[in-house]
Design an enzyme around this catalytic site. Structure first.
Site, PDB file in Angstrom:
ATOM      1  N   ASP A 366       0.846  -1.205   0.000  1.00 18.16           N
ATOM      2  CA  ASP A 366       0.000   0.000   0.000  1.00 18.16           C
ATOM      3  C   ASP A 366       0.876   1.247   0.000  1.00 18.16           C
ATOM      4  OD1 ASP A 366      -2.340   1.865   1.074  1.00 18.16           O
ATOM      5  OD2 ASP A 366      -3.269  -0.058   0.605  1.00 18.16           O
ATOM      6  N   ASP A 367       0.314   2.348   0.384  1.00 18.65           N
ATOM      7  CA  ASP A 367       0.927   3.682   0.383  1.00 18.65           C
ATOM      8  C   ASP A 367       2.287   3.706   1.090  1.00 18.65           C
ATOM      9  OD1 ASP A 367       1.273   6.363   0.331  1.00 18.65           O
ATOM     10  OD2 ASP A 367      -0.550   6.887   1.423  1.00 18.65           O
ATOM     11  N   ARG A 443      -5.331  16.470   3.479  1.00 22.31           N
ATOM     12  CA  ARG A 443      -4.348  15.392   3.688  1.00 22.31           C
ATOM     13  C   ARG A 443      -2.985  15.817   3.141  1.00 22.31           C
ATOM     14  NH1 ARG A 443      -3.416   9.140   2.102  1.00 22.31           N
ATOM     15  NH2 ARG A 443      -3.511   8.262   4.177  1.00 22.31           N
ATOM     16  N   TRP A 477      -6.042   1.797  -7.022  1.00 19.81           N
ATOM     17  CA  TRP A 477      -6.036   3.210  -7.467  1.00 19.81           C
ATOM     18  C   TRP A 477      -6.821   4.008  -6.429  1.00 19.81           C
ATOM     19  CZ3 TRP A 477      -5.622   5.186 -13.022  1.00 19.81           C
ATOM     20  CH2 TRP A 477      -5.930   6.550 -13.104  1.00 19.81           C
ATOM     21  N   ASP A 478      -6.091   4.813  -5.672  1.00 16.02           N
ATOM     22  CA  ASP A 478      -6.705   5.538  -4.553  1.00 16.02           C
ATOM     23  C   ASP A 478      -6.941   6.998  -4.934  1.00 16.02           C
ATOM     24  OD1 ASP A 478      -7.609   6.028  -1.979  1.00 16.02           O
ATOM     25  OD2 ASP A 478      -5.799   5.293  -0.983  1.00 16.02           O
ATOM     26  N   MET A 479      -7.769   7.691  -4.188  1.00 16.81           N
ATOM     27  CA  MET A 479      -8.048   9.122  -4.419  1.00 16.81           C
ATOM     28  C   MET A 479      -8.506   9.682  -3.088  1.00 16.81           C
ATOM     29  SD  MET A 479     -10.577  11.565  -5.252  1.00 16.81           S
ATOM     30  CE  MET A 479     -10.905  12.810  -6.456  1.00 16.81           C
ATOM     31  N   ASN A 480      -7.630  10.466  -2.440  1.00 18.52           N
ATOM     32  CA  ASN A 480      -7.873  10.784  -1.034  1.00 18.52           C
ATOM     33  C   ASN A 480      -8.277  12.205  -0.701  1.00 18.52           C
ATOM     34  OD1 ASN A 480      -7.464   8.347   0.624  1.00 18.52           O
ATOM     35  ND2 ASN A 480      -5.524   8.274  -0.458  1.00 18.52           N
ATOM     36  N   CYS A 526     -10.540   2.867  -5.193  1.00 21.33           N
ATOM     37  CA  CYS A 526     -10.597   3.212  -3.780  1.00 21.33           C
ATOM     38  C   CYS A 526     -10.619   4.723  -3.719  1.00 21.33           C
ATOM     39  CB  CYS A 526      -9.332   2.667  -3.105  1.00 21.33           C
ATOM     40  SG  CYS A 526      -9.120   3.206  -1.410  1.00 21.33           S
ATOM     41  N   ASP A 548     -12.939   2.427   4.605  1.00 17.59           N
ATOM     42  CA  ASP A 548     -11.785   2.259   5.486  1.00 17.59           C
ATOM     43  C   ASP A 548     -12.199   1.659   6.822  1.00 17.59           C
ATOM     44  OD1 ASP A 548      -9.807   3.016   3.803  1.00 17.59           O
ATOM     45  OD2 ASP A 548      -9.694   5.093   4.479  1.00 17.59           O
TER      46      ASP A 548
END
Ligand code: DGJ
Length: 730
Positions: A366-367, A443, A477-480, A526, A548
């Site tokens: 992950d990240d 963030r 593929w995340d987008m926070n 995600c 989450d």
């Protein structure tokens, strides 16, 4: 014949499985909505418009056309002509005015379904065919043509809609609002159900009766959002989970949206759905077109459950694509909750080593593996490996994981840029921004201007560098963060309002490239958990991280709400450690497994640190997942419990399409004193067939008994306990 055209009556009927959707050219060429509901044999339903009874129809009394305009049920109502209900279409004409007037011009019918340029949409398949009706409306004065595209699915109670606006005039014209669907119902006796929430609390179900005025939910965050999902159901007041009439609407789009039910002066309901028109604008040059995203409309006479099952079938068969569409997904272990940013190759390999012994099939990093990222305050945009942190190359890590017999997956957040990144230092103008204004951090990051091809190309070339450097078989593929100060350094002032939509088109374009170039990679979407759980994303990724919040009990609610229109096969769900990192709750490891098993299934914990007791349970959980996954992925889902009404238990079933087997799952939330057993009625079985519980083959009960008399759930002592029963037809 899913589309029936009655030329004499100028009436068009879209006939889906058991559902008709009827429209008609009304006097003066206005396109009117006639009917949406169970199929009826009659070829002419014009009487429903009460044209003969209406003294205000233009032929009889054109002096007061405005009264007619304000009552006719319109298919695509235009702003400015006397229809004071919410309009679907509003322009910003070269002379600064907003009025438009679209009238019927022509139609055509063809089998199949067109692609929508640059947009995700449902499609026809051999097993699930459909037919399309296009109706062209024209506003000669404005030089605009609207093509309304309707598709009826033969084997599903589904009608889809979208609109293409074309500038057929000689001057540029602005579009100020282009909703994709408008449906006028003849009653106000509806409850509206929507899915609302927050981070870690996505898609909570809310149902309330409609009342006079406008009731809407929307997103202006640049994504479909945690807060409101682009879904609504209009339910007859007596409709419940299993019976009654329900109309479900879902928007195949991942950006700003609006849906609204409006109860009018005459106690009728106008429902609209489309791109949110706040801060929206589109300048259409002569010859250019604008395509509005698709709305999926489902009709059910079997309550909310029937509606959900139709959505599930449609999305599993006619929206989700790619190699993993009909396949069991690899059981993964993700290191996010295990390590957060604190990991290196050695740590990841130690997790993989233990996981591989237990039967887990893929490690997802992950990240935190790129740039110089040790926390969430840097490096987004710098998609090169942080070798100093990992201690090795990515290739080495992946090879080692592969040697353990496991696949390898990786996390990206491609739409973002950290102020502390080489990318931002080199290209500060690549962030979405209003020039001269300070940028709001969220963030500790900004959003990249995905309306720009040069930005997308650059990010993609970096991603490719990573993907081509090692054997990567999965991407998260995340987008926070959401969008603020929405402005682009590359767009002229008159096109700034296009950015919201151009951003989403840019995301789709890049996801399209990625999935075409790397068809073997399993893509999971995600967005800070489940902020982009929408059909637009499902077109690109067969699974989406649900939330989450990985607590099994909270997940019962989240997965219940999500199942209103999205199939379980698409719900990213993992077993995590306790006390749960979001709510601090401790639940049995078995229950965590049972709840994750009805999603894509995986683990999100440090498997080297959990107790031996829990580790020993993993191979059994994996065997159970493998045993039931095909049934969960392809079967019909029946919700039995509803934690929003009674949070003492949850229960649901998956029944094979041929009714030969069923999986029943029960979770006791809080144990009740002095309650020795609970009677639960099963659903979806063949009433005439006999079934037995695999654990007790000697007892055989008819489907009728199991559904009408029920089963007893007894002897569960303790909170958060769960059980599974596998019923097999004799
Ligand atoms: C939000 C996601 O939902 C989490 O699963 C994790 O990937 C973090 N982002 C990483 O920053």
């Amino acid at each position: 014949m899913p589309v029936i055209c009655n030329e004499a009556a100028q009436q068009f009927t879209l006939r889906a499985k058991n559902t008709d959707y009827v429209l008609k050219v009304a006097p003066c060429g206005y396109l009117a909505h006639v009917y949406f509901g169970p199929s009826v044999p009659d070829a002419d339903l014009t009487y429903l418009l009460r044209l003969g009874e209406n003294p205000w129809t233009p032929e009889q009394n054109d002096r007061d056309r405005a009264v007619y305009m304000d009552t006719l049920p319109f298919e695509f109502p235009c702003y400015g002509l006397g229809d004071y209900r919410e309009s679907a279409f509003r322009i910003s004409a070269p002379d600064g005015t907003s009025t438009c007037d679209l009238r019927y011009k022509s139609y055509r019918v063809y089998s199949g379904k067109p692609r929508l340029e640059g947009l995700p949409a449902t499609f026809a398949t051999e097993e699930s065919p459909c037919e399309t009706l296009e109706i062209v409306l024209l506003d000669e004065y404005a030089g605009l043509e609207a093509t309304l595209i309707y598709t009826a699915f033969e084997k599903l109670d589904v009608i889809t809609r979208s609109v293409i606006i074309k500038n057929v005039g000689e001057q540029p014209c602005g579009l100020a609002r282009v909703y994709s669907a408008c449906v006028d119902f003849d009653t106000d006796k509806f409850d509206m159900m929507t899915l609302n929430g927050s981070w870690a609390r996505e898609r909570a179900v809310e149902r309330a009766p409609l009342h006079h005025g406008k009731q809407s939910v929307d997103s202006l965050r640049g994504e479909s959002s945690h807060q409101n999902n682009p879904f609504a159901a209009l339910c007859a007041r007596n409709a419940d989970e299993d019976s009654g009439e329900v109309f479900g609407f879902n928007f195949v789009y991942s950006g700003n949206f609006k849906l609204q039910a409006e109860v009018t002066q005459h106690k009728k309901t106008r429902f609209i759905m489309g791109i949110n028109d706040t801060d929206f604008g589109w300048l259409l040059d002569p010859g250019e077109s604008f395509t509005a995203p698709e709305v999926v409309m489902v009709h059910s006479s079997e309550g909310l459950g029937g509606m959900s099952r139709t959505f599930h079938d449609l999305y599993r068969g006619n929206l989700i694509r790619g190699e993993y569409r009909d396949k069991r997904r690899p059981i993964l272990i993700n290191n996010w909750e295990a390590t957060y940013f604190n990991f290196n190759t050695e740590k990841l390999i130690s997790i993989a080593r233990e996981a591989s012994k237990l039967g887990i099939e893929m490690l997802v990093m992950d990240d935190g593996w790129f740039g110089h990222r040790d926390s969430d305050s840097s490096s987004l945009g710098d998609w090169f490996v942080y070798e100093k942190k990992l201690g090795t190359s990515l290739r080495y890590l992946v090879d080692e994981v592969n040697k353990l017999g496991m696949k390898f997956g990786i996390w990206f957040e491609p739409e973002m840029i950290s102020p502390d990144s080489d990318l931002y230092r080199a290209h500060p103008d690549w962030a979405i921004q209003v020039k001269g204004r300070p940028l709001t951090r969220c963030r500790d990051q900004y959003v990249l201007d995905y309306s720009r091809k040069d930005v997308r190309d650059y990010v993609y070339s970096m991603m490719r560098g990573i993907l081509d450097s090692a054997n990567i078989e999965y991407i998260k593929w995340d987008m926070n963060r959401q969008l603020t100060e929405v402005g682009s350094s590359a767009l002229p002032p008159e096109r700034q309002k296009e950015l919201w939509h151009r951003y989403v088109l840019g995301v789709y374009e890049l996801m399209g490239r990625l999935t075409e170039d790397y068809p073997h990679i399993l893509l999971e979407n995600c967005s800070g958990g489940g902020a982009r759980f929408d059909p637009g994303m499902l077109y690109f990724s067969p699974q989406i991280w649900c939330s989450d919040d990985t607590d099994a009990i909270e997940r019962l609610k989240i997965q219940y709400g999500t199942s209103m229109c999205y199939p379980c096969s698409a719900m990213g769900a993992h077993v995590s450690d306790c006390p749960n990192h979001t709510v601090g709750r401790t639940t049995p490891f078995e229950t965590r497994g049972h709840v994750a098993m009805v999603g894509t299934f995986g683990y999100e914990l440090d498997v080297t640190k959990i107790s031996q007791y829990e580790r020993d349970l993993i191979p059994g959980q994996i065997a159970e997942f493998n045993k039931y996954n095909a049934l969960v992925r392809t079967g019909d889902q029946y919700r039995i419990g509803n934690m929003f009404e009674d949070n003492s238990f949850d229960a649901f079933m998956f029944v094979a399409k041929d009714k030969s087997e069923a999986l029943f799952e029960f979770v006791q939330v809080l144990g009740r004193p002095n309650q020795r057993s609970r009677r639960i009625m099963l659903k979806g079985l063949d009433p005439e067939a006999y079934y037995y519980d695999e654990q007790k083959p000697e007892v055989k009960l008819s489907g009728a008994a199991l559904m009408n008399c029920g089963i007893n759930i007894g002897g569960i002592w303790g909170d958060y306990k769960s059980l599974l029963i596998h019923f097999i037809r004799v």
